[in-house]
Motif scaffolding. Structure first.
Motif, PDB file in Angstrom:
ATOM      1  N   GLY A 119      57.204 -12.873 -36.689  1.00  0.00           N
ATOM      2  CA  GLY A 119      55.769 -12.667 -36.682  1.00  0.00           C
ATOM      3  C   GLY A 119      55.420 -11.412 -35.908  1.00  0.00           C
ATOM      4  N   VAL A 148      53.656 -11.566 -32.363  1.00  0.00           N
ATOM      5  CA  VAL A 148      53.629 -12.929 -31.834  1.00  0.00           C
ATOM      6  C   VAL A 148      54.407 -12.980 -30.513  1.00  0.00           C
ATOM      7  CG1 VAL A 148      54.279 -15.331 -32.251  1.00  0.00           C
ATOM      8  CG2 VAL A 148      53.458 -13.897 -34.147  1.00  0.00           C
ATOM      9  N   ARG A 188      53.113 -21.712 -33.301  1.00  0.00           N
ATOM     10  CA  ARG A 188      52.407 -21.992 -34.555  1.00  0.00           C
ATOM     11  C   ARG A 188      53.124 -21.349 -35.733  1.00  0.00           C
ATOM     12  NH1 ARG A 188      46.976 -22.118 -35.473  1.00  0.00           N
ATOM     13  NH2 ARG A 188      47.182 -19.970 -36.268  1.00  0.00           N
ATOM     14  N   ASP A 222      52.085 -20.855 -38.661  1.00  0.00           N
ATOM     15  CA  ASP A 222      51.191 -19.982 -39.429  1.00  0.00           C
ATOM     16  C   ASP A 222      51.154 -18.552 -38.887  1.00  0.00           C
ATOM     17  OD1 ASP A 222      48.623 -22.487 -40.222  1.00  0.00           O
ATOM     18  OD2 ASP A 222      50.604 -22.047 -41.079  1.00  0.00           O
ATOM     19  N   ASP A 223      51.601 -18.355 -37.655  1.00  0.00           N
ATOM     20  CA  ASP A 223      51.602 -17.010 -37.067  1.00  0.00           C
ATOM     21  C   ASP A 223      52.784 -16.172 -37.513  1.00  0.00           C
ATOM     22  OD1 ASP A 223      50.291 -18.184 -33.873  1.00  0.00           O
ATOM     23  OD2 ASP A 223      49.268 -17.520 -35.696  1.00  0.00           O
ATOM     24  N   TYR A 224      53.741 -16.822 -38.173  1.00  0.00           N
ATOM     25  CA  TYR A 224      54.965 -16.136 -38.593  1.00  0.00           C
ATOM     26  C   TYR A 224      54.897 -15.861 -40.095  1.00  0.00           C
ATOM     27  CZ  TYR A 224      56.703 -17.457 -34.000  1.00  0.00           C
ATOM     28  OH  TYR A 224      56.864 -17.600 -32.644  1.00  0.00           O
TER      29      TYR A 224
END
Length: 123
Positions: free
Chosen positions: A98, A101, A106, A108-110
């Protein structure tokens, strides 16, 4: 970023295994990296993550004290050393990248995901 996980296999409970993730691309050092796992019939869950420079790491409660994440930006690789393995650690382990990041949990961040490597821990 393309990711290739490796190092999975069969190990007895109490044993150790190191899974690795090789990344393509020249900007690997700009990405936070994470490990997630998915056991049969279960949802994907966070295992561990590391910031772009390795300065920050995070672990799921289930991994704390047993797993260690590390990265080598010169070799575009990230590793997850797993010790004292338990049968409940059996899963397909996926690495993920990500941009920006900072060791977040989470999924969804990747944005980028590898195909996964199977870890089986026998009792």
């Amino acid at each position: 970023v393309q990711l290739q996980a490796s190092g999975g296999g069969l190990v007895q409970a109490g044993g150790s295994l190191r899974v690795s993730c090789a990344a393509s691309g020249r900007t690997f050092s700009s990405y936070g990296m994470g490990w997630f796992r998915q056991a049969p019939g279960k949802e994907r869950e966070f295992v561990s993550a590391i910031s772009w420079n390795g300065g920050k790491t995070s672990y799921a409660d289930s991994a704390k004290g047993r797993f260690t994440i590390s990265r080598d930006n010169a070799k575009n690789t990230v590793h997850l050393q797993m010790n004292s393995l338990k049968p409940e650690d059996t899963a397909v382990y996926h690495c993920a990248a990500g941009f920006g990041v900072v060791a977040g949990p989470r999924a969804d961040d990747y944005a980028y995901w590898g195909q996964g490597t199977l870890v089986t821990v026998s009792s």
